[in-house]
Scaffold this active site. Structure first.
Site, PDB file in Angstrom:
ATOM      1  N   ARG A   1       9.535   6.799  -4.926  1.00 20.89           N
ATOM      2  CA  ARG A   1      10.894   6.799  -5.483  1.00 20.89           C
ATOM      3  C   ARG A   1      10.942   6.216  -6.894  1.00 20.89           C
ATOM      4  O   ARG A   1      11.913   6.387  -7.606  1.00 20.89           O
ATOM      5  CB  ARG A   1      11.836   6.024  -4.538  1.00 20.89           C
ATOM      6  CG  ARG A   1      12.163   6.775  -3.265  1.00 20.89           C
ATOM      7  CD  ARG A   1      12.792   5.877  -2.203  1.00 20.89           C
ATOM      8  NE  ARG A   1      11.787   5.067  -1.507  1.00 20.89           N
ATOM      9  CZ  ARG A   1      12.064   4.184  -0.550  1.00 20.89           C
ATOM     10  NH1 ARG A   1      13.329   3.974  -0.196  1.00 20.89           N
ATOM     11  NH2 ARG A   1      11.103   3.497   0.041  1.00 20.89           N
TER      12      ARG A   1
ATOM     13  N   THR B   1       4.532   0.975   7.496  1.00 24.67           N
ATOM     14  CA  THR B   1       4.456  -0.485   7.432  1.00 24.67           C
ATOM     15  C   THR B   1       3.823  -1.082   8.700  1.00 24.67           C
ATOM     16  O   THR B   1       3.126  -2.090   8.638  1.00 24.67           O
ATOM     17  CB  THR B   1       5.854  -1.082   7.195  1.00 24.67           C
ATOM     18  OG1 THR B   1       6.790  -0.416   8.063  1.00 24.67           O
ATOM     19  CG2 THR B   1       6.311  -0.897   5.759  1.00 24.67           C
TER      20      THR B   1
ATOM     21  N   ALA C   1       0.811  -1.229   0.000  1.00 23.62           N
ATOM     22  CA  ALA C   1       0.000   0.000   0.000  1.00 23.62           C
ATOM     23  C   ALA C   1       0.841   1.275   0.000  1.00 23.62           C
ATOM     24  O   ALA C   1       0.306   2.366   0.100  1.00 23.62           O
ATOM     25  CB  ALA C   1      -0.936  -0.007   1.208  1.00 23.62           C
TER      26      ALA C   1
ATOM     27  N   SER D   1       4.676 -20.218 -57.909  1.00 25.47           N
ATOM     28  CA  SER D   1       4.927 -18.909 -57.293  1.00 25.47           C
ATOM     29  C   SER D   1       3.836 -17.899 -57.643  1.00 25.47           C
ATOM     30  O   SER D   1       3.180 -18.021 -58.684  1.00 25.47           O
ATOM     31  CB  SER D   1       6.267 -18.360 -57.779  1.00 25.47           C
ATOM     32  OG  SER D   1       7.287 -19.199 -57.319  1.00 25.47           O
TER      33      SER D   1
ATOM     34  N   LYS E   1      -0.847 -17.281 -40.233  1.00 20.56           N
ATOM     35  CA  LYS E   1      -1.814 -16.931 -39.190  1.00 20.56           C
ATOM     36  C   LYS E   1      -2.869 -18.017 -39.067  1.00 20.56           C
ATOM     37  O   LYS E   1      -3.474 -18.391 -40.075  1.00 20.56           O
ATOM     38  CB  LYS E   1      -2.481 -15.594 -39.523  1.00 20.56           C
ATOM     39  CG  LYS E   1      -3.321 -15.073 -38.378  1.00 20.56           C
ATOM     40  CD  LYS E   1      -4.605 -14.420 -38.803  1.00 20.56           C
ATOM     41  CE  LYS E   1      -5.696 -15.393 -39.094  1.00 20.56           C
ATOM     42  NZ  LYS E   1      -7.007 -14.794 -39.332  1.00 20.56           N
TER      43      LYS E   1
ATOM     44  N   ASN F   1      -7.842 -14.222 -47.480  1.00 20.01           N
ATOM     45  CA  ASN F   1      -8.772 -14.847 -46.531  1.00 20.01           C
ATOM     46  C   ASN F   1      -9.839 -13.886 -46.021  1.00 20.01           C
ATOM     47  O   ASN F   1     -10.761 -14.292 -45.353  1.00 20.01           O
ATOM     48  CB  ASN F   1      -7.999 -15.432 -45.337  1.00 20.01           C
ATOM     49  CG  ASN F   1      -7.163 -14.392 -44.632  1.00 20.01           C
ATOM     50  OD1 ASN F   1      -6.718 -13.423 -45.248  1.00 20.01           O
ATOM     51  ND2 ASN F   1      -6.936 -14.587 -43.351  1.00 20.01           N
TER      52      ASN F   1
ATOM     53  N   ARG G   1      -3.901 -17.724 -65.269  1.00 18.16           N
ATOM     54  CA  ARG G   1      -3.278 -16.502 -65.793  1.00 18.16           C
ATOM     55  C   ARG G   1      -3.576 -16.380 -67.296  1.00 18.16           C
ATOM     56  O   ARG G   1      -3.849 -17.380 -67.962  1.00 18.16           O
ATOM     57  CB  ARG G   1      -1.774 -16.541 -65.542  1.00 18.16           C
ATOM     58  CG  ARG G   1      -1.102 -17.725 -66.177  1.00 18.16           C
ATOM     59  CD  ARG G   1       0.379 -17.774 -65.873  1.00 18.16           C
ATOM     60  NE  ARG G   1       0.980 -18.855 -66.598  1.00 18.16           N
ATOM     61  CZ  ARG G   1       1.678 -19.827 -66.060  1.00 18.16           C
ATOM     62  NH1 ARG G   1       1.855 -19.887 -64.746  1.00 18.16           N
ATOM     63  NH2 ARG G   1       2.203 -20.764 -66.813  1.00 18.16           N
TER      64      ARG G   1
HETATM   65  C1  UD1 Z   1      11.422  -1.105   4.515  1.00 12.56           C
HETATM   66  C2  UD1 Z   1      11.889  -1.233   5.966  1.00 12.56           C
HETATM   67  C3  UD1 Z   1      13.417  -1.335   5.998  1.00 12.56           C
HETATM   68  C4  UD1 Z   1      13.868  -2.509   5.158  1.00 12.56           C
HETATM   69  C5  UD1 Z   1      13.301  -2.427   3.743  1.00 12.56           C
HETATM   70  C6  UD1 Z   1      13.585  -3.715   2.997  1.00 12.56           C
HETATM   71  C7  UD1 Z   1      10.254  -0.005   7.294  1.00 12.56           C
HETATM   72  C8  UD1 Z   1       9.992   1.218   8.081  1.00 12.56           C
HETATM   73  N1  UD1 Z   1      11.452  -0.088   6.724  1.00 12.56           N
HETATM   74  O1  UD1 Z   1      11.945   0.125   4.048  1.00 12.56           O
HETATM   75  O2  UD1 Z   1      13.874  -1.519   7.320  1.00 12.56           O
HETATM   76  O3  UD1 Z   1      15.285  -2.574   5.128  1.00 12.56           O
HETATM   77  O4  UD1 Z   1      11.878  -2.225   3.768  1.00 12.56           O
HETATM   78  O5  UD1 Z   1      13.302  -3.617   1.636  1.00 12.56           O
HETATM   79  O6  UD1 Z   1       9.416  -0.882   7.238  1.00 12.56           O
HETATM   80  N2  UD1 Z   1       3.835  -0.135   2.587  1.00 12.56           N
HETATM   81  C9  UD1 Z   1       2.499  -0.208   2.936  1.00 12.56           C
HETATM   82  N3  UD1 Z   1       1.961   0.807   3.639  1.00 12.56           N
HETATM   83  C10 UD1 Z   1       2.681   1.886   4.034  1.00 12.56           C
HETATM   84  C11 UD1 Z   1       4.032   1.955   3.686  1.00 12.56           C
HETATM   85  C12 UD1 Z   1       4.595   0.924   2.970  1.00 12.56           C
HETATM   86  O7  UD1 Z   1       1.821  -1.175   2.589  1.00 12.56           O
HETATM   87  O8  UD1 Z   1       2.091   2.770   4.684  1.00 12.56           O
HETATM   88  C13 UD1 Z   1       4.420  -1.242   1.790  1.00 12.56           C
HETATM   89  C14 UD1 Z   1       5.047  -0.775   0.479  1.00 12.56           C
HETATM   90  O9  UD1 Z   1       4.113  -0.841  -0.585  1.00 12.56           O
HETATM   91  C15 UD1 Z   1       6.200  -1.760   0.308  1.00 12.56           C
HETATM   92  C16 UD1 Z   1       6.548  -2.176   1.729  1.00 12.56           C
HETATM   93  O10 UD1 Z   1       5.469  -1.803   2.538  1.00 12.56           O
HETATM   94  O11 UD1 Z   1       5.820  -2.897  -0.443  1.00 12.56           O
HETATM   95  C17 UD1 Z   1       7.819  -1.495   2.229  1.00 12.56           C
HETATM   96  O12 UD1 Z   1       7.652  -0.090   2.153  1.00 12.56           O
HETATM   97  P1  UD1 Z   1       8.811   0.853   1.621  1.00 12.56           P
HETATM   98  O13 UD1 Z   1       8.320   2.250   1.690  1.00 12.56           O
HETATM   99  O14 UD1 Z   1       9.330   0.374   0.358  1.00 12.56           O
HETATM  100  O15 UD1 Z   1       9.886   0.647   2.781  1.00 12.56           O
HETATM  101  P2  UD1 Z   1      11.454   0.809   2.668  1.00 12.56           P
HETATM  102  O16 UD1 Z   1      11.802   2.228   2.761  1.00 12.56           O
HETATM  103  O17 UD1 Z   1      11.976   0.039   1.535  1.00 12.56           O
HETATM  104 CA    CA Z   2      11.130  -0.934  -0.196  1.00  9.10          CA
END
Ligand code: UD1
Ligand code: CA
Length: 485
Positions: free
Chosen positions: A24, A88, A19, A414, A360, A395, A449
């Site tokens: 980036r 997360t 989510a 041909s 085809k 066709n 022909r």
């Molecule tokens: C995260 C970890 C980091 C780890 C790295 C590994 C945290 C705070 N950090 O960093 O320690 O080394 O992954 O790849 O967890 N997501 C949600 N909801 C949110 C935010 C993120 O579902 O509110 C999902 C993202 O879609 C993604 C995953 O969680 O799939 C990780 O989020 P991301 O922002 O990529 O974390 P990193 O900065 O990579």
């Molecule tokens: Ca990540």
């Protein structure tokens, strides 16, 4: 207060986090839907989760919920929505609502780390259970740890916590052991997620904080450094997506070489994960094998060939710059160079489809040859037929497609056009340059022909008339000059 972990048995529930904003990536597509060899990142994670045969798999999706749900159509997963990406830690709490009453290990996986294997996940869960941990995670040594949380350990090597890059001191930033984003959390301690504070720098609830929180409460917390960077890397940026694809390509190519496939330039080939390749097959540079393609044994696939969802049987040769889509190429058949085999075609054993030939939705019988510059569409062609250069099936009448049937051993001269629907009986001959509008009986010769007419001395007469025309033009010009015009 020490929390005791009851040990929920061997049950595993998986929560996949998808989510996040994915800012980036700087892309309009949700990050986890970017693809490696045709398959979205999230699908890789879901597939490795399902391979563990867990009690259930929950995907946490955000703003792009609908796209994410559509991309996983048919997969045995449930979804929860995290409306605002509040981190997360918050994402796992959202999933916990669906896990009321669950007892066991909750395996949390980042949706942006696609290359983890089932073997590593199983090993990890085994270690988590064996050591009766409350919380475990997989760590790895990163070549450039900048985009990962660092693993902090005490002097005895025990894990204390995870610190994110933005919150780390200069000294902590030098640590190479990083968090992979794969965790096992016992259901008994999931409640600790509520104790995670809002991070002051990013205004998010960091799941990683659960390590320090659980450790402080005397729970068993451990990190297992059990996989390589190539397997555990997260994808946050386009260069990282490319890096993951390259790592995955290497894994696939290495596995195929192990199984007896010859590559000349493995760095330039694209092999989708569901492709199968037989022993003794040779793959030249710049080859794309896509979808559910299967290549038999001792085949040769020359440079710049793209094969999609097709079956290439043993000993077939696909020559340079050929495209094969949704078709079957029979054993020892030779196709190309510069051929296009379009969906629904079946090229027979030892058939030959040559330069600039398009096929085809057609069946081409055993040993039949169409060696140059032809279009065969909606055709059913028997065995040992010779299709002359420039033969075309007409066709399409502007509204509907019609079929052409050419029976065994027919010889097509041909530059023939077959105005479909039309049928040519076995052993018949078609004279070169014919337009075939009516059925041809077996063993007949069809010729449509105009008969050739030779006019003796025509070129000499033409030459003298050209000369006399030039003279009269000259006379007119000199007349105008004399008259001063
Ligand atoms: C995260 C970890 C980091 C780890 C790295 C590994 C945290 C705070 N950090 O960093 O320690 O080394 O992954 O790849 O967890 N997501 C949600 N909801 C949110 C935010 C993120 O579902 O509110 C999902 C993202 O879609 C993604 C995953 O969680 O799939 C990780 O989020 P991301 O922002 O990529 O974390 P990193 O900065 O990579
Ligand atoms: Ca990540």
């Amino acid at each position: 207060m020490k929390i005791t972990v009851s040990g929920g048995g061997l049950k595993t529930a998986v929560v996949i986090l998808a989510a996040g904003r994915g800012e980036r990536m700087n892309s309009t597509l949700p990050k986890v839907l970017h693809r490696i060899f045709g398959k979205p990142l999230l699908q890789y994670v879901v597939d490795s989760a399902l391979a563990l045969k867990p009690s259930r798999v929950i995907v946490v999706a955000g703003r792009h919920y609908k796209d994410i749900k559509d991309s996983l159509k048919g997969a045995d997963v449930s979804f929860v929505i995290q409306k605002e990406p509040k981190g997360t830690g918050d994402a796992v709490l959202k999933a916990w609502v669906l896990l009321k009453g669950f007892k066991g290990a909750v395996l949390v996986m980042n949706g942006d780390a696609p290359l983890v294997t089932e073997a590593t996940l199983n090993k990890f869960l085994g270690l988590h259970r064996k050591n009766k941990n409350a919380v475990s995670f997989i760590s790895f040594n990163a070549s450039n740890p900048a985009s990962y949380g660092r693993v902090l350990r005490d002097d005895s090597g025990n894990v204390i916590s995870i610190v994110e890059e933005k919150d780390a001191t200069e000294v902590q930033r030098k640590i190479n052991e990083v968090n992979s984003g794969i965790y096992a959390i016992e259901s008994d301690v999931v409640g600790l997620l509520k104790e995670i504070p809002l991070n002051a720098v990013k205004h998010e609830y960091y799941l990683t904080d659960i390590i320090g929180i659980a450790g402080n409460k005397g729970c068993n917390v451990n990190a297992y450094c059990i996989g390589s960077e190539d397997e555990l890397m997260g994808v946050n940026t386009m260069p990282e997506l490319l890096k993951a694809q390259q790592a995955f390509r290497k894994r696939l190519v290495d596995a195929w070489m192990e199984k007896g496939v010859v590559f000349f330039d493995p760095d330039s080939v694209f092999i989708y994960p569901e492709v199968a390749i037989g022993k003794g097959t040779t793959i030249y540079p710049n080859v794309c094998l896509e979808g559910k393609t299967s290549i038999g044994q001792r085949c040769v696939v020359y440079p710049n060939v793209r094969i999609i969802d097709s079956v290439i049987k043993d000993g077939a040769v696909i020559k340079d710059s050929t495209v094969v889509e949704g078709s079957v190429i029979g054993a020892r058949a030779v196709v190309g160079p510069f051929a296009h085999i379009r969906p629904g075609s079946d090229i027979g054993v030892e058939a030959k489809i040559g330069n600039f030939v398009e096929i085809k939705k057609s069946i081409i019988g055993k040993g039949t040859k169409a060696s140059h510059l032809s279009y065969l569409g909606d055709a059913s062609i028997g065995r040992d037929v010779n299709i002359g250069a420039g033969t075309i099936t007409c066709n399409y009448d502007g509204k509907q497609k019609h079929g052409t049937t050419i029976e065994d051993r027919v010889f097509v001269g041909s530059d023939t056009q077959f105005i479909a629907p039309v049928r040519v009986g076995r052993d018949a001959y078609i004279g070169a340059g014919s337009t075939i509008t009516k059925n041809v009986p077996p063993k007949a010769l069809a010729l449509s022909r105009a008969e050739q007419r030779n006019i003796e001395g025509w070129a000499i007469k033409r030459q003298s008339s050209v000369v006399s025309r030039q003279l009269s033009v000259k006379d007119k010009r000199s007349g105008r000059k004399k008259r001063g015009i």
